[in-house]
Design a protein around this motif. Structure first.
Motif, PDB file in Angstrom:
ATOM      1  N   MET A  65      22.235  38.092  46.047  1.00  0.00           N
ATOM      2  CA  MET A  65      23.216  39.121  45.751  1.00  0.00           C
ATOM      3  C   MET A  65      23.274  39.328  44.236  1.00  0.00           C
ATOM      4  SD  MET A  65      27.323  39.088  46.280  1.00  0.00           S
ATOM      5  CE  MET A  65      27.680  38.434  44.679  1.00  0.00           C
ATOM      6  N   ASP A  66      22.815  40.457  43.797  1.00  0.00           N
ATOM      7  CA  ASP A  66      22.832  40.781  42.375  1.00  0.00           C
ATOM      8  C   ASP A  66      23.702  41.993  42.103  1.00  0.00           C
ATOM      9  OD1 ASP A  66      21.131  38.704  41.801  1.00  0.00           O
ATOM     10  OD2 ASP A  66      19.331  39.932  41.948  1.00  0.00           O
ATOM     11  N   TYR A  67      24.830  42.068  42.756  1.00  0.00           N
ATOM     12  CA  TYR A  67      25.726  43.200  42.577  1.00  0.00           C
ATOM     13  C   TYR A  67      27.168  42.726  42.644  1.00  0.00           C
ATOM     14  CZ  TYR A  67      25.569  42.823  47.659  1.00  0.00           C
ATOM     15  OH  TYR A  67      25.616  42.351  48.940  1.00  0.00           O
ATOM     16  N   HIS A  68      28.069  43.613  42.271  1.00  0.00           N
ATOM     17  CA  HIS A  68      29.497  43.279  42.264  1.00  0.00           C
ATOM     18  C   HIS A  68      30.192  43.984  43.417  1.00  0.00           C
ATOM     19  CE1 HIS A  68      29.143  41.404  38.339  1.00  0.00           C
ATOM     20  NE2 HIS A  68      28.384  42.431  37.986  1.00  0.00           N
ATOM     21  N   TYR A  69      31.189  43.325  43.959  1.00  0.00           N
ATOM     22  CA  TYR A  69      31.996  43.935  45.004  1.00  0.00           C
ATOM     23  C   TYR A  69      32.948  44.945  44.388  1.00  0.00           C
ATOM     24  CZ  TYR A  69      30.401  40.134  47.969  1.00  0.00           C
ATOM     25  OH  TYR A  69      29.630  39.270  48.681  1.00  0.00           O
ATOM     26  N   PRO A  70      33.236  46.038  45.105  1.00  0.00           N
ATOM     27  CA  PRO A  70      34.225  46.986  44.590  1.00  0.00           C
ATOM     28  C   PRO A  70      35.624  46.386  44.712  1.00  0.00           C
ATOM     29  CG  PRO A  70      33.435  47.689  46.751  1.00  0.00           C
ATOM     30  CD  PRO A  70      32.642  46.475  46.361  1.00  0.00           C
ATOM     31  N   LEU A  71      36.274  46.199  43.576  1.00  0.00           N
ATOM     32  CA  LEU A  71      37.591  45.575  43.544  1.00  0.00           C
ATOM     33  C   LEU A  71      38.542  46.392  42.685  1.00  0.00           C
ATOM     34  CD1 LEU A  71      36.447  41.888  42.917  1.00  0.00           C
ATOM     35  CD2 LEU A  71      37.068  42.917  45.108  1.00  0.00           C
ATOM     36  N   ASN A  72      39.821  46.130  42.871  1.00  0.00           N
ATOM     37  CA  ASN A  72      40.865  46.791  42.099  1.00  0.00           C
ATOM     38  C   ASN A  72      41.545  45.732  41.235  1.00  0.00           C
ATOM     39  OD1 ASN A  72      43.423  47.860  41.297  1.00  0.00           O
ATOM     40  ND2 ASN A  72      43.281  49.367  42.936  1.00  0.00           N
ATOM     41  N   GLU A  73      41.608  45.964  39.952  1.00  0.00           N
ATOM     42  CA  GLU A  73      42.189  44.977  39.040  1.00  0.00           C
ATOM     43  C   GLU A  73      43.686  44.760  39.251  1.00  0.00           C
ATOM     44  OE1 GLU A  73      42.962  47.808  35.173  1.00  0.00           O
ATOM     45  OE2 GLU A  73      40.967  47.012  35.503  1.00  0.00           O
ATOM     46  N   LEU A  74      44.328  45.636  39.993  1.00  0.00           N
ATOM     47  CA  LEU A  74      45.760  45.490  40.267  1.00  0.00           C
ATOM     48  C   LEU A  74      46.049  44.582  41.464  1.00  0.00           C
ATOM     49  CD1 LEU A  74      46.884  49.198  39.717  1.00  0.00           C
ATOM     50  CD2 LEU A  74      46.964  47.293  38.091  1.00  0.00           C
ATOM     51  N   TRP A  75      45.020  44.230  42.216  1.00  0.00           N
ATOM     52  CA  TRP A  75      45.211  43.346  43.358  1.00  0.00           C
ATOM     53  C   TRP A  75      45.538  41.934  42.890  1.00  0.00           C
ATOM     54  CZ3 TRP A  75      40.066  45.046  46.039  1.00  0.00           C
ATOM     55  CH2 TRP A  75      40.249  46.287  46.639  1.00  0.00           C
ATOM     56  N   SER A  76      46.270  41.222  43.735  1.00  0.00           N
ATOM     57  CA  SER A  76      46.555  39.809  43.450  1.00  0.00           C
ATOM     58  C   SER A  76      45.275  38.995  43.669  1.00  0.00           C
ATOM     59  CB  SER A  76      47.648  39.297  44.396  1.00  0.00           C
ATOM     60  OG  SER A  76      47.132  39.189  45.718  1.00  0.00           O
ATOM     61  N   LYS A  77      45.325  37.753  43.216  1.00  0.00           N
ATOM     62  CA  LYS A  77      44.180  36.859  43.393  1.00  0.00           C
ATOM     63  C   LYS A  77      43.837  36.717  44.880  1.00  0.00           C
ATOM     64  CE  LYS A  77      42.601  32.256  42.046  1.00  0.00           C
ATOM     65  NZ  LYS A  77      42.976  31.020  41.335  1.00  0.00           N
ATOM     66  N   GLN A  78      44.849  36.550  45.724  1.00  0.00           N
ATOM     67  CA  GLN A  78      44.606  36.393  47.161  1.00  0.00           C
ATOM     68  C   GLN A  78      44.024  37.661  47.766  1.00  0.00           C
ATOM     69  OE1 GLN A  78      44.827  33.447  48.964  1.00  0.00           O
ATOM     70  NE2 GLN A  78      43.634  34.722  50.355  1.00  0.00           N
ATOM     71  N   GLU A  79      44.504  38.816  47.333  1.00  0.00           N
ATOM     72  CA  GLU A  79      43.962  40.076  47.846  1.00  0.00           C
ATOM     73  C   GLU A  79      42.492  40.230  47.459  1.00  0.00           C
ATOM     74  OE1 GLU A  79      47.918  42.919  48.021  1.00  0.00           O
ATOM     75  OE2 GLU A  79      46.909  42.653  46.089  1.00  0.00           O
ATOM     76  N   ILE A  80      42.147  39.846  46.253  1.00  0.00           N
ATOM     77  CA  ILE A  80      40.746  39.900  45.830  1.00  0.00           C
ATOM     78  C   ILE A  80      39.895  38.972  46.696  1.00  0.00           C
ATOM     79  CG2 ILE A  80      39.144  39.286  43.956  1.00  0.00           C
ATOM     80  CD1 ILE A  80      41.302  40.396  42.012  1.00  0.00           C
ATOM     81  N   ILE A  81      40.386  37.783  46.933  1.00  0.00           N
ATOM     82  CA  ILE A  81      39.673  36.825  47.788  1.00  0.00           C
ATOM     83  C   ILE A  81      39.472  37.425  49.182  1.00  0.00           C
ATOM     84  CG2 ILE A  81      39.901  34.601  48.992  1.00  0.00           C
ATOM     85  CD1 ILE A  81      41.291  33.592  46.355  1.00  0.00           C
ATOM     86  N   ASP A  82      40.505  38.045  49.726  1.00  0.00           N
ATOM     87  CA  ASP A  82      40.425  38.605  51.072  1.00  0.00           C
ATOM     88  C   ASP A  82      39.478  39.798  51.145  1.00  0.00           C
ATOM     89  OD1 ASP A  82      42.176  36.637  51.924  1.00  0.00           O
ATOM     90  OD2 ASP A  82      43.939  37.941  51.826  1.00  0.00           O
ATOM     91  N   VAL A  83      39.460  40.636  50.126  1.00  0.00           N
ATOM     92  CA  VAL A  83      38.543  41.781  50.109  1.00  0.00           C
ATOM     93  C   VAL A  83      37.102  41.292  49.954  1.00  0.00           C
ATOM     94  CG1 VAL A  83      37.827  43.829  48.804  1.00  0.00           C
ATOM     95  CG2 VAL A  83      40.239  43.487  49.361  1.00  0.00           C
ATOM     96  N   VAL A  84      36.886  40.320  49.084  1.00  0.00           N
ATOM     97  CA  VAL A  84      35.544  39.747  48.946  1.00  0.00           C
ATOM     98  C   VAL A  84      35.106  39.136  50.277  1.00  0.00           C
ATOM     99  CG1 VAL A  84      34.219  37.876  47.852  1.00  0.00           C
ATOM    100  CG2 VAL A  84      35.632  39.395  46.454  1.00  0.00           C
ATOM    101  N   ASN A  85      36.011  38.464  50.959  1.00  0.00           N
ATOM    102  CA  ASN A  85      35.696  37.903  52.271  1.00  0.00           C
ATOM    103  C   ASN A  85      35.275  39.004  53.245  1.00  0.00           C
ATOM    104  OD1 ASN A  85      35.691  35.766  54.393  1.00  0.00           O
ATOM    105  ND2 ASN A  85      37.329  37.054  55.204  1.00  0.00           N
ATOM    106  N   PHE A  86      35.979  40.122  53.243  1.00  0.00           N
ATOM    107  CA  PHE A  86      35.632  41.231  54.125  1.00  0.00           C
ATOM    108  C   PHE A  86      34.200  41.710  53.863  1.00  0.00           C
ATOM    109  CE2 PHE A  86      35.356  45.905  54.468  1.00  0.00           C
ATOM    110  CZ  PHE A  86      35.320  45.997  55.855  1.00  0.00           C
ATOM    111  N   PHE A  87      33.880  41.949  52.599  1.00  0.00           N
ATOM    112  CA  PHE A  87      32.533  42.422  52.281  1.00  0.00           C
ATOM    113  C   PHE A  87      31.476  41.349  52.569  1.00  0.00           C
ATOM    114  CE2 PHE A  87      34.864  45.578  49.573  1.00  0.00           C
ATOM    115  CZ  PHE A  87      34.459  46.694  50.289  1.00  0.00           C
ATOM    116  N   THR A  88      31.849  40.088  52.429  1.00  0.00           N
ATOM    117  CA  THR A  88      30.933  38.992  52.766  1.00  0.00           C
ATOM    118  C   THR A  88      30.631  38.981  54.264  1.00  0.00           C
ATOM    119  OG1 THR A  88      31.773  37.688  50.917  1.00  0.00           O
ATOM    120  CG2 THR A  88      30.614  36.482  52.643  1.00  0.00           C
TER     121      THR A  88
END
Length: 81
Positions: free
Chosen positions: A1-24
């Motif tokens: 994986m040489d790319y970044h997940y689409p994320l929002n900087e306003l999300w909490s740490k847990q929300e970022i973890i959960d969105v990354v989990n979804f894309f994973t």
């Protein structure tokens, strides 16, 4: 994986973890195999974080451009099964 997940900087740490989990989970579907219940559980949490359909489409498109993986067909298949 040489790319970044689409994320929002306003999300909490847990929300970022959960969105990354979804894309994973989506990656896992394409690269190995993911169970429908696993996909739908991750998608349900993603929808809690990103309730807007237009935002969802934007994140899905960004992910597809970065990874080459289409999200919507995976969700549709998991819903239908």
């Amino acid at each position: 994986m040489d790319y970044h997940y689409p994320l929002n900087e306003l999300w909490s740490k847990q929300e970022i973890i959960d969105v990354v989990n979804f894309f994973t989970v989506i990656e896992k579907y394409y690269e190995q195999s993911a169970e429908d219940h696993e996909i739908m559980k991750a998608y349900k949490r993603f929808k809690e974080i990103v309730p807007s359909k237009s935002e969802e489409k934007t994140y899905f498109k960004e992910f597809e451009i970065a990874s080459g993986f289409k999200v919507y067909p995976v969700i549709k298949k998991a819903k239908d099964e």
